[in-house]
Design a protein around this motif. Sequence first.
Motif, short mmCIF file in Angstrom:
data_model
loop_
_atom_site.label_atom_id
_atom_site.label_comp_id
_atom_site.label_asym_id
_atom_site.label_seq_id
_atom_site.Cartn_x
_atom_site.Cartn_y
_atom_site.Cartn_z
N UNK A 75 0.87 -1.18 0.00
CA UNK A 75 0.00 0.00 0.00
C UNK A 75 0.90 1.23 0.00
N UNK A 76 0.62 2.16 -0.90
CA UNK A 76 1.44 3.36 -1.01
C UNK A 76 0.81 4.49 -0.21
N UNK A 111 0.85 -10.51 -13.59
CA UNK A 111 1.00 -9.26 -14.34
C UNK A 111 -0.19 -8.34 -14.12
N UNK A 112 -1.39 -8.92 -14.05
CA UNK A 112 -2.60 -8.12 -13.84
C UNK A 112 -2.53 -7.36 -12.52
N UNK A 113 -2.08 -8.04 -11.45
CA UNK A 113 -2.01 -7.37 -10.15
C UNK A 113 -0.93 -6.30 -10.13
N UNK A 114 0.20 -6.57 -10.76
CA UNK A 114 1.25 -5.54 -10.87
C UNK A 114 0.68 -4.31 -11.57
N UNK A 115 -0.03 -4.54 -12.64
CA UNK A 115 -0.60 -3.44 -13.42
C UNK A 115 -1.66 -2.69 -12.62
N UNK A 116 -2.49 -3.41 -11.86
CA UNK A 116 -3.52 -2.76 -11.04
C UNK A 116 -2.90 -1.85 -9.99
N UNK A 118 0.04 -0.43 -10.19
CA UNK A 118 0.60 0.71 -10.91
C UNK A 118 -0.46 1.75 -11.25
N UNK A 119 -1.57 1.28 -11.80
CA UNK A 119 -2.66 2.19 -12.21
C UNK A 119 -3.21 2.93 -10.99
N UNK A 120 -3.45 2.19 -9.92
CA UNK A 120 -4.02 2.79 -8.71
C UNK A 120 -3.14 3.89 -8.15
N UNK A 123 1.69 4.95 -11.28
CA UNK A 123 3.09 4.57 -11.50
C UNK A 123 3.23 4.00 -12.91
N UNK A 124 4.21 4.53 -13.63
CA UNK A 124 4.54 4.01 -14.95
C UNK A 124 5.92 3.37 -14.84
N UNK A 125 6.01 2.09 -15.10
CA UNK A 125 7.30 1.41 -14.96
C UNK A 125 7.76 0.87 -16.30
N UNK A 126 9.06 0.78 -16.47
CA UNK A 126 9.64 0.23 -17.70
C UNK A 126 10.27 -1.13 -17.45
N UNK A 127 10.32 -1.54 -16.18
CA UNK A 127 10.96 -2.81 -15.82
C UNK A 127 10.18 -3.47 -14.69
#
Length: 334
Positions: A75-76, A111-116, A118-120, A123-127
């Motif tokens: 949690x951020x 991958x879906x949870x990582x993306x969720x 990030x979106x929440x 965060x935009x990640x390249x790695x």
Amino acid sequence: MIKKSFLIFFVFLLTACSKNDKPIIAFYYWKTVFKLSETEKEVLKDNNVEKLYIRYFDVGLNPKTTEPIPVSPIHFQGNVSKFDIVPVVFIQNKVMLKSNINVDDLAKKTFRLVNEINVKNNIVCSEIQIDCDWTLASKENYLRFIERFKKLSHKKLSATIRLHQVKYFKRTKIPNVDSGVLMYYNMGTIAPDSINSIYNHQIAEKYLKSLKKYPLHLDIALPIYSWAIHIRNQKVIGLRSKLNVAQLKKDNNFEQINSIFFKVKKSNYKNGFFYEEGDMLKIEPIAAEDLKMMGEELNENLADTPKEIIFYDLDEFNLKNYEKNIFEQVVSCF
């Protein structure tokens, strides 16, 4: 002739500069809530840190169904916009040991949870980094997971690599990732003896010569944490984090036996754990000199210079054990 000589000198200068490029300093962040303390912010600023490897969640097994599940997603509570964020997913090896695991489904859900996340948190990640201590028994599932995850993410993919996976890579194989991070710690057995299980030079020497033969580029992760091994009747009953010599010296319930061993004088609770009279605590620290030795021996044995030195992990408790410029000192070894 003068122009040609200048051109040769210029090319030589560029080559020399590229060889002398020092690795950047980065940190792992391994808590379930992202919120930087003032001390942590200061260290990041002082060391010009722009990149953080943040543990997003673990993947474990549901104790009832034995199906893979996410464990303790992060949690951020703090702003990460000024940092290049690399999500890290720690996959327990027992997940990959499941003979009937659906690797494609696991890759999609991971991958879906990582993306969720990030979106929440904008965060935009390249790695993305996958952390798993795979074994000979789990390698086929793990390697297939990496292949599938890489196709799904369309991002740079890195993986953590242990020393035994370097030395025996022809058997353990090499994951299809863009780069690896050598976890240069947790080398020994957690035991009641006096050997430090986090780092031991004699154990490291058994693996160092293998590094030049490893065909994947390796960045380096170094330890800045310590822990205590809780011993009862000469048997290890657990690891206790966030304990060090300075803390125990101040506690009258513990008696210092030597530089790393403390004896429990009186039964007590400390940090949520019960210590019985007569128990022993073995403190396993990583000194500044250890970090510099690690840097020197790695520099002598790596096939190429790492682009990053990642310190594990960013925590005020760990940072207070070192002088202000220790991270620059270590990086200067490469």
